[in-house]
Design a protein around this motif. Structure first.
Motif, PDB file in Angstrom:
ATOM      1  N   ILE A   1       0.840  -1.200   0.000  1.00 35.64           N
ATOM      2  CA  ILE A   1       0.000   0.000   0.000  1.00 35.64           C
ATOM      3  C   ILE A   1       0.878   1.254   0.000  1.00 35.64           C
ATOM      4  O   ILE A   1       0.604   2.217  -0.716  1.00 35.64           O
ATOM      5  N   PHE A   2       1.950   1.235   0.802  1.00 36.10           N
ATOM      6  CA  PHE A   2       2.894   2.353   0.803  1.00 36.10           C
ATOM      7  C   PHE A   2       3.504   2.538  -0.581  1.00 36.10           C
ATOM      8  O   PHE A   2       3.606   3.667  -1.070  1.00 36.10           O
ATOM      9  N   ASP A   3       3.915   1.444  -1.225  1.00 35.16           N
ATOM     10  CA  ASP A   3       4.553   1.527  -2.544  1.00 35.16           C
ATOM     11  C   ASP A   3       3.645   2.198  -3.564  1.00 35.16           C
ATOM     12  O   ASP A   3       4.097   3.036  -4.355  1.00 35.16           O
ATOM     13  N   VAL A   4       2.367   1.836  -3.554  1.00 31.73           N
ATOM     14  CA  VAL A   4       1.418   2.414  -4.516  1.00 31.73           C
ATOM     15  C   VAL A   4       1.315   3.925  -4.319  1.00 31.73           C
ATOM     16  O   VAL A   4       1.431   4.709  -5.274  1.00 31.73           O
ATOM     17  N   ALA A   5       1.116   4.366  -3.085  1.00 23.24           N
ATOM     18  CA  ALA A   5       0.974   5.800  -2.817  1.00 23.24           C
ATOM     19  C   ALA A   5       2.269   6.552  -3.109  1.00 23.24           C
ATOM     20  O   ALA A   5       2.254   7.634  -3.710  1.00 23.24           O
ATOM     21  N   TYR A   6       3.400   5.992  -2.715  1.00 23.00           N
ATOM     22  CA  TYR A   6       4.704   6.626  -2.904  1.00 23.00           C
ATOM     23  C   TYR A   6       5.029   6.780  -4.392  1.00 23.00           C
ATOM     24  O   TYR A   6       5.430   7.861  -4.839  1.00 23.00           O
ATOM     25  N   LEU A   7       4.833   5.729  -5.166  1.00 21.79           N
ATOM     26  CA  LEU A   7       5.148   5.795  -6.600  1.00 21.79           C
ATOM     27  C   LEU A   7       4.173   6.689  -7.347  1.00 21.79           C
ATOM     28  O   LEU A   7       4.567   7.411  -8.264  1.00 21.79           O
ATOM     29  N   ALA A   8       2.910   6.662  -6.955  1.00 25.76           N
ATOM     30  CA  ALA A   8       1.933   7.531  -7.613  1.00 25.76           C
ATOM     31  C   ALA A   8       2.269   8.997  -7.369  1.00 25.76           C
ATOM     32  O   ALA A   8       2.235   9.820  -8.290  1.00 25.76           O
ATOM     33  N   GLY A   9       2.627   9.318  -6.137  1.00 30.66           N
ATOM     34  CA  GLY A   9       3.013  10.699  -5.833  1.00 30.66           C
ATOM     35  C   GLY A   9       4.312  11.110  -6.505  1.00 30.66           C
ATOM     36  O   GLY A   9       4.446  12.241  -6.981  1.00 30.66           O
ATOM     37  N   SER A  10       5.259  10.201  -6.568  1.00 30.56           N
ATOM     38  CA  SER A  10       6.560  10.510  -7.165  1.00 30.56           C
ATOM     39  C   SER A  10       6.479  10.674  -8.679  1.00 30.56           C
ATOM     40  O   SER A  10       7.282  11.391  -9.265  1.00 30.56           O
ATOM     41  N   SER A  11       5.533  10.001  -9.308  1.00 29.94           N
ATOM     42  CA  SER A  11       5.458  10.069 -10.764  1.00 29.94           C
ATOM     43  C   SER A  11       4.400  11.037 -11.278  1.00 29.94           C
ATOM     44  O   SER A  11       4.215  11.165 -12.485  1.00 29.94           O
ATOM     45  N   SER A  12       3.731  11.743 -10.390  1.00 25.99           N
ATOM     46  CA  SER A  12       2.661  12.638 -10.836  1.00 25.99           C
ATOM     47  C   SER A  12       3.157  13.761 -11.742  1.00 25.99           C
ATOM     48  O   SER A  12       2.431  14.217 -12.624  1.00 25.99           O
ATOM     49  N   PHE A  13       4.414  14.184 -11.566  1.00 22.11           N
ATOM     50  CA  PHE A  13       4.938  15.259 -12.415  1.00 22.11           C
ATOM     51  C   PHE A  13       4.960  14.852 -13.879  1.00 22.11           C
ATOM     52  O   PHE A  13       4.828  15.695 -14.770  1.00 22.11           O
ATOM     53  N   LEU A  14       5.119  13.553 -14.163  1.00 21.21           N
ATOM     54  CA  LEU A  14       5.122  13.092 -15.554  1.00 21.21           C
ATOM     55  C   LEU A  14       3.795  13.386 -16.233  1.00 21.21           C
ATOM     56  O   LEU A  14       3.758  13.809 -17.385  1.00 21.21           O
ATOM     57  N   VAL A  15       2.722  13.166 -15.518  1.00 25.01           N
ATOM     58  CA  VAL A  15       1.393  13.429 -16.071  1.00 25.01           C
ATOM     59  C   VAL A  15       1.247  14.920 -16.366  1.00 25.01           C
ATOM     60  O   VAL A  15       0.761  15.307 -17.427  1.00 25.01           O
ATOM     61  N   TYR A  16       1.709  15.776 -15.446  1.00 25.41           N
ATOM     62  CA  TYR A  16       1.627  17.222 -15.661  1.00 25.41           C
ATOM     63  C   TYR A  16       2.453  17.649 -16.870  1.00 25.41           C
ATOM     64  O   TYR A  16       2.021  18.484 -17.655  1.00 25.41           O
ATOM     65  N   GLU A  17       3.651  17.077 -17.027  1.00 19.34           N
ATOM     66  CA  GLU A  17       4.485  17.430 -18.176  1.00 19.34           C
ATOM     67  C   GLU A  17       3.805  17.056 -19.487  1.00 19.34           C
ATOM     68  O   GLU A  17       3.827  17.827 -20.445  1.00 19.34           O
ATOM     69  N   TYR A  18       3.222  15.868 -19.555  1.00 20.04           N
ATOM     70  CA  TYR A  18       2.565  15.440 -20.782  1.00 20.04           C
ATOM     71  C   TYR A  18       1.296  16.242 -21.043  1.00 20.04           C
ATOM     72  O   TYR A  18       0.998  16.569 -22.191  1.00 20.04           O
ATOM     73  N   LEU A  19       0.548  16.591 -19.990  1.00 23.94           N
ATOM     74  CA  LEU A  19      -0.661  17.397 -20.175  1.00 23.94           C
ATOM     75  C   LEU A  19      -0.331  18.811 -20.632  1.00 23.94           C
ATOM     76  O   LEU A  19      -1.048  19.392 -21.443  1.00 23.94           O
ATOM     77  N   ASP A  20       0.770  19.361 -20.103  1.00 18.93           N
ATOM     78  CA  ASP A  20       1.179  20.712 -20.474  1.00 18.93           C
ATOM     79  C   ASP A  20       1.937  20.757 -21.795  1.00 18.93           C
ATOM     80  O   ASP A  20       2.236  21.831 -22.298  1.00 18.93           O
ATOM     81  N   GLY A  21       2.270  19.599 -22.354  1.00 17.36           N
ATOM     82  CA  GLY A  21       2.981  19.544 -23.629  1.00 17.36           C
ATOM     83  C   GLY A  21       4.436  19.936 -23.530  1.00 17.36           C
ATOM     84  O   GLY A  21       5.057  20.275 -24.537  1.00 17.36           O
ATOM     85  N   LYS A  22       5.004  19.909 -22.339  1.00 17.51           N
ATOM     86  CA  LYS A  22       6.410  20.241 -22.173  1.00 17.51           C
ATOM     87  C   LYS A  22       7.260  19.044 -22.570  1.00 17.51           C
ATOM     88  O   LYS A  22       7.015  17.929 -22.144  1.00 17.51           O
ATOM     89  N   VAL A  23       8.266  19.321 -23.397  1.00 16.17           N
ATOM     90  CA  VAL A  23       9.162  18.246 -23.794  1.00 16.17           C
ATOM     91  C   VAL A  23      10.113  17.945 -22.649  1.00 16.17           C
ATOM     92  O   VAL A  23      10.280  16.810 -22.249  1.00 16.17           O
ATOM     93  N   GLY A  24      10.715  18.954 -22.082  1.00 18.26           N
ATOM     94  CA  GLY A  24      11.603  18.765 -20.934  1.00 18.26           C
ATOM     95  C   GLY A  24      12.858  17.994 -21.284  1.00 18.26           C
ATOM     96  O   GLY A  24      12.968  17.359 -22.324  1.00 18.26           O
ATOM     97  N   SER A  25      13.816  18.052 -20.375  1.00 17.27           N
ATOM     98  CA  SER A  25      15.062  17.310 -20.581  1.00 17.27           C
ATOM     99  C   SER A  25      14.885  15.891 -20.056  1.00 17.27           C
ATOM    100  O   SER A  25      14.042  15.625 -19.211  1.00 17.27           O
ATOM    101  N   TYR A  26      15.663  15.007 -20.618  1.00 18.77           N
ATOM    102  CA  TYR A  26      15.658  13.594 -20.208  1.00 18.77           C
ATOM    103  C   TYR A  26      14.291  12.939 -20.396  1.00 18.77           C
ATOM    104  O   TYR A  26      13.847  12.169 -19.573  1.00 18.77           O
ATOM    105  N   ARG A  27      13.640  13.254 -21.494  1.00 18.43           N
ATOM    106  CA  ARG A  27      12.285  12.738 -21.729  1.00 18.43           C
ATOM    107  C   ARG A  27      12.241  11.205 -21.749  1.00 18.43           C
ATOM    108  O   ARG A  27      11.362  10.600 -21.152  1.00 18.43           O
ATOM    109  N   ARG A  28      13.200  10.571 -22.429  1.00 25.43           N
ATOM    110  CA  ARG A  28      13.197   9.106 -22.493  1.00 25.43           C
ATOM    111  C   ARG A  28      13.449   8.485 -21.120  1.00 25.43           C
ATOM    112  O   ARG A  28      12.853   7.478 -20.764  1.00 25.43           O
ATOM    113  N   TRP A  29      14.346   9.088 -20.352  1.00 25.89           N
ATOM    114  CA  TRP A  29      14.648   8.592 -19.013  1.00 25.89           C
ATOM    115  C   TRP A  29      13.412   8.705 -18.120  1.00 25.89           C
ATOM    116  O   TRP A  29      13.077   7.789 -17.384  1.00 25.89           O
ATOM    117  N   LYS A  30      12.735   9.839 -18.206  1.00 27.04           N
ATOM    118  CA  LYS A  30      11.521  10.041 -17.414  1.00 27.04           C
ATOM    119  C   LYS A  30      10.430   9.058 -17.836  1.00 27.04           C
ATOM    120  O   LYS A  30       9.718   8.500 -16.996  1.00 27.04           O
TER     121      LYS A  30
END
Length: 195
Positions: A70-99
């Protein structure tokens, strides 16, 4: 810049990030891992304070209940939320493949942890399992990793029985450690362009 195009520059960037933003990493780990996993370690501290149970037994109960999943699910969801924002905002950003790679790993880990948590056999209150394979009314599913009783070793000096974790509990601990590193990688990937 991308990890596959210029791996040396990427490694230097990560090293510089860890050197310059050490306080940020410590705060991230303290808040997300220590506070986020309080449901895992607080029962162990409480049992130590009560002196009525071995902390190892309490840790086994937390694992049997699926707390780390349960901790893993919440921790990973919170840690990866910025990816969703980047894709929604259309930002290419650095290290796109790594992200993207880390995001896929985090998503797969979330699915795995969710499934393993759902398959976790609930405790019956007596330290045992309420799962009865012969019962038609049992709604719990068997473990993905079969439950095995912990191996008990006898300390040769004190002649005291020492318990160890079962296979399914070891898998749970390993997945949680891996998830912590993936979450840290996501945090670094999000912030690495800021140094």
């Amino acid at each position: 810049m991308d990890i596959w195009e210029k791996p040396r520059e990427w490694i230097v960037s990560v090293y510089i990030f860890f050197k310059i933003k050490t306080v940020h990493i410590v705060i991230f780990l303290a808040v997300n891992v220590l506070v986020g996993s309080m449901g895992i370690w607080m029962p162990i501290l409480a049992s130590l304070a009560r002196h009525d149970m071995y902390a190892f037994e309490e840790f086994s109960k937390v694992l049997l209940a699926g707390g780390p999943y349960i901790f893993d699910v919440a921790y990973l969801a919170g840690s990866s939320s910025f990816l969703v924002y980047e894709y929604l905002d259309g930002k290419v950003g650095s290290y796109r493949r790594w992200k993207t790679l880390l995001g896929i790993v985090a998503f797969l880990l979330i699915i795995l942890c969710t499934q393993l948590s759902a398959l976790q056999t609930p405790p019956d209150g007596n330290g045992g399992s309420s799962y009865d394979p012969n019962s038609a009314s049992s709604l719990t599913a068997p473990h993905l990793v079969p439950p095995s009783s912990p191996v008990e070793l006898v300390d040769k000096k004190s002649h005291r029985t020492v318990s160890t974790l079962s296979l399914s509990e070891n898998v749970q601990v390993c997945i949680t450690i891996f998830a912590i590193f993936v979450g840290l990688g996501l945090f670094v990937a999000d912030r690495i362009g800021d140094n």
